[in-house]
Motif scaffolding. Sequence first.
Motif, PDB file in Angstrom:
ATOM      1  N   THR A  13     -17.176  -0.631  -2.122  1.00 34.57           N
ATOM      2  CA  THR A  13     -17.823   0.276  -2.872  1.00 34.57           C
ATOM      3  C   THR A  13     -17.125   1.868  -2.719  1.00 34.57           C
ATOM      4  N   PRO A  14     -17.323   2.659  -3.295  1.00 38.19           N
ATOM      5  CA  PRO A  14     -16.540   4.037  -3.247  1.00 38.19           C
ATOM      6  C   PRO A  14     -17.237   4.485  -1.842  1.00 38.19           C
ATOM      7  N   ARG A  15     -18.612   4.274  -1.381  1.00 37.69           N
ATOM      8  CA  ARG A  15     -19.046   4.893  -0.216  1.00 37.69           C
ATOM      9  C   ARG A  15     -18.442   4.376   0.991  1.00 37.69           C
ATOM     10  N   ARG A  16     -18.487   3.116   0.907  1.00 35.29           N
ATOM     11  CA  ARG A  16     -17.613   2.279   1.868  1.00 35.29           C
ATOM     12  C   ARG A  16     -16.254   2.848   2.199  1.00 35.29           C
ATOM     13  N   ARG A  17     -15.482   3.016   1.267  1.00 35.06           N
ATOM     14  CA  ARG A  17     -14.179   3.589   1.377  1.00 35.06           C
ATOM     15  C   ARG A  17     -14.010   4.754   1.921  1.00 35.06           C
ATOM     16  N   GLN A  18     -14.920   5.626   1.374  1.00 34.80           N
ATOM     17  CA  GLN A  18     -15.300   7.178   1.693  1.00 34.80           C
ATOM     18  C   GLN A  18     -15.393   7.172   3.472  1.00 34.80           C
ATOM     19  N   LYS A  19     -16.490   6.217   3.687  1.00 29.91           N
ATOM     20  CA  LYS A  19     -16.688   6.394   5.300  1.00 29.91           C
ATOM     21  C   LYS A  19     -15.502   5.729   6.016  1.00 29.91           C
ATOM     22  N   ALA A  20     -14.818   4.845   5.795  1.00 31.14           N
ATOM     23  CA  ALA A  20     -13.701   4.284   6.316  1.00 31.14           C
ATOM     24  C   ALA A  20     -12.644   5.319   6.457  1.00 31.14           C
ATOM     25  N   VAL A  21     -12.387   6.106   5.285  1.00 22.99           N
ATOM     26  CA  VAL A  21     -11.598   7.444   5.362  1.00 22.99           C
ATOM     27  C   VAL A  21     -11.969   8.423   6.532  1.00 22.99           C
ATOM     28  N   GLU A  22     -13.076   8.689   6.672  1.00 19.29           N
ATOM     29  CA  GLU A  22     -13.572   9.604   7.633  1.00 19.29           C
ATOM     30  C   GLU A  22     -13.380   9.308   8.973  1.00 19.29           C
ATOM     31  N   GLU A  23     -13.424   7.866   9.027  1.00 18.32           N
ATOM     32  CA  GLU A  23     -13.227   7.466  10.549  1.00 18.32           C
ATOM     33  C   GLU A  23     -11.941   7.213  10.821  1.00 18.32           C
ATOM     34  N   GLY A  24     -11.070   7.720   9.905  1.00 13.12           N
ATOM     35  CA  GLY A  24      -9.507   7.608  10.096  1.00 13.12           C
ATOM     36  C   GLY A  24      -9.002   6.323   9.716  1.00 13.12           C
ATOM     37  N   ASN A  25      -9.881   5.341   9.010  1.00 12.12           N
ATOM     38  CA  ASN A  25      -9.511   3.935   8.913  1.00 12.12           C
ATOM     39  C   ASN A  25      -8.673   3.778   7.390  1.00 12.12           C
ATOM     40  N   VAL A  26      -7.336   3.947   7.496  1.00 11.08           N
ATOM     41  CA  VAL A  26      -6.609   4.214   6.270  1.00 11.08           C
ATOM     42  C   VAL A  26      -5.650   2.992   6.000  1.00 11.08           C
ATOM     43  N   PRO A  27      -4.904   2.609   5.028  1.00 12.02           N
ATOM     44  CA  PRO A  27      -3.930   1.506   4.933  1.00 12.02           C
ATOM     45  C   PRO A  27      -2.634   2.315   5.381  1.00 12.02           C
ATOM     46  N   LYS A  28      -1.889   1.934   6.426  1.00 16.30           N
ATOM     47  CA  LYS A  28      -0.832   2.558   6.544  1.00 16.30           C
ATOM     48  C   LYS A  28       0.207   1.215   7.736  1.00 16.30           C
ATOM     49  N   SER A  29       1.377   1.485   7.585  1.00 16.18           N
ATOM     50  CA  SER A  29       2.128   0.595   8.321  1.00 16.18           C
ATOM     51  C   SER A  29       2.979   1.346   9.242  1.00 16.18           C
ATOM     52  N   PHE A 208       2.953  -3.217   2.246  1.00 16.58           N
ATOM     53  CA  PHE A 208       2.174  -3.788   1.093  1.00 16.58           C
ATOM     54  C   PHE A 208       1.267  -4.935   1.932  1.00 16.58           C
ATOM     55  N   TYR A 209       1.622  -5.539   3.053  1.00 15.42           N
ATOM     56  CA  TYR A 209       0.659  -6.472   3.667  1.00 15.42           C
ATOM     57  C   TYR A 209      -0.311  -5.854   4.135  1.00 15.42           C
ATOM     58  N   GLN A 210      -0.087  -4.572   4.748  1.00 16.50           N
ATOM     59  CA  GLN A 210      -1.123  -3.698   5.475  1.00 16.50           C
ATOM     60  C   GLN A 210      -2.237  -3.240   4.315  1.00 16.50           C
ATOM     61  N   LYS A 211      -1.800  -2.925   3.219  1.00 13.41           N
ATOM     62  CA  LYS A 211      -2.417  -2.555   2.216  1.00 13.41           C
ATOM     63  C   LYS A 211      -3.556  -3.726   1.787  1.00 13.41           C
ATOM     64  N   TRP A 212      -3.023  -4.767   1.392  1.00 18.39           N
ATOM     65  CA  TRP A 212      -3.656  -6.076   1.171  1.00 18.39           C
ATOM     66  C   TRP A 212      -4.776  -6.293   2.184  1.00 18.39           C
ATOM     67  N   GLN A 213      -4.282  -6.102   3.552  1.00 16.80           N
ATOM     68  CA  GLN A 213      -5.128  -6.583   4.454  1.00 16.80           C
ATOM     69  C   GLN A 213      -6.232  -5.709   4.670  1.00 16.80           C
ATOM     70  N   TYR A 214      -5.993  -4.350   4.394  1.00 13.91           N
ATOM     71  CA  TYR A 214      -7.084  -3.107   4.398  1.00 13.91           C
ATOM     72  C   TYR A 214      -8.222  -3.449   3.358  1.00 13.91           C
ATOM     73  N   GLU A 215      -7.631  -3.859   2.205  1.00 13.79           N
ATOM     74  CA  GLU A 215      -8.683  -4.183   1.005  1.00 13.79           C
ATOM     75  C   GLU A 215      -9.419  -5.543   1.509  1.00 13.79           C
ATOM     76  N   GLU A 216      -8.903  -6.408   2.003  1.00 14.80           N
ATOM     77  CA  GLU A 216      -9.510  -7.463   2.606  1.00 14.80           C
ATOM     78  C   GLU A 216     -10.670  -7.112   3.778  1.00 14.80           C
ATOM     79  N   ASP A 217     -10.174  -6.293   4.640  1.00 18.86           N
ATOM     80  CA  ASP A 217     -11.304  -5.663   5.648  1.00 18.86           C
ATOM     81  C   ASP A 217     -12.396  -5.010   5.090  1.00 18.86           C
TER      82      ASP A 217
END
Length: 354
Positions: A13-29, A208-217
């Motif tokens: 959900t958008p709220r979960r994504r926002q919370k992940a960003v606030e914690e510094g959890n973003v998709p990056k390689s 691209f793998y990290q982005k996919w893994q991020y969405e899965e997590d």
Amino acid sequence: MPETDSDKTEQATPRRRQKAVEEGNVPKSRELSTALILMVSILFMYFYTPIIIDDFKLLFTEMLQYSNFKLNKDSIYLLMLLSFKFCGKVVLPLFAILIFVGVLTNIAQFGFIVTPKALEPKFDRLNPIKGLQNLFSKRSLVELVKSIFKIFVVGFVAYLVVKSKIGEIISLANADPLVSITFLGQIIFELSFKIALLMLFLAILDFFYQKWQYEEDLKMTKQEVKEEFKQMEGDPLIKRRIRSLQMEMARKRMMEEVPKADVVITNPTHYAVAIKYEAGKDRAPKVVAKGQRLIALRIRELAKEHGVLVHEDPPIARSLFNSVEIGDEIPESLYKAVAEILAIVYKMKGKKIV
């Protein structure tokens, strides 16, 4: 029964994504940053090496010129100054470019983010049991396979490059030292450039793998989605309770207005509408309370208890109940009918309609 990764079938959900960003959890390689830095370093050294050689020649000439082969306090100070200038000219541009590339690569992957939570210490990482679990996790296995694959591919590329130059390398045994150094430098650059190019390609795939893994997590179970919806919208039971309390309070305020009314117009068993008119203040009579069935019965009882006239007129009662909200003035179409009723009330109380 504990939930597993297989239960996480819902998109974040958008709220979960926002919370992940606030914690510094973003998709990056991290590998993408490393590969770009390696590529830029190799290209920088390739184009900048001739300048470094010229500067080194100048440094060597100046050292011999100013020191006159004599070591003393002044010559040592001058030698150190020239050496620092040379090192700064070589190192600082490279450092500046690498820092710029590293920062730009991270920003390009997800954007510029400043989050204090990412800097907070996480003591759960010191848990040895959790560390062992992470060591034998699926993600650790994937990282191990990636590392082994990169070593194999890099070794294979190095083998191909050296194999293609093996004849020329052997012929260097009788070549001029300067020619040998130049040739070896070219081989080193070619090998480094091809390895960096390959690492960059693998890093792009890893991104691209990290982005996919991020969405899965980030995926959620159906229960997690429900819980989050409850937190955002409120528990339906609590909302119904609040709504019930609000209606009760509104009904209580309405009942407090019944004793102040001038008349209660009723349909004997179904409707009751309390009317109030203050001459010189109100433009038209107002409905101060209304209800049906049990509430209508309570309005009639209150009216009788406080000496408010109860007038039976089913058509007017239905019209007022259906067309006028509490606190609103009656419509012009009912002026005459209500005025006649009020005239009866005021005649009984010895008042006059102004």
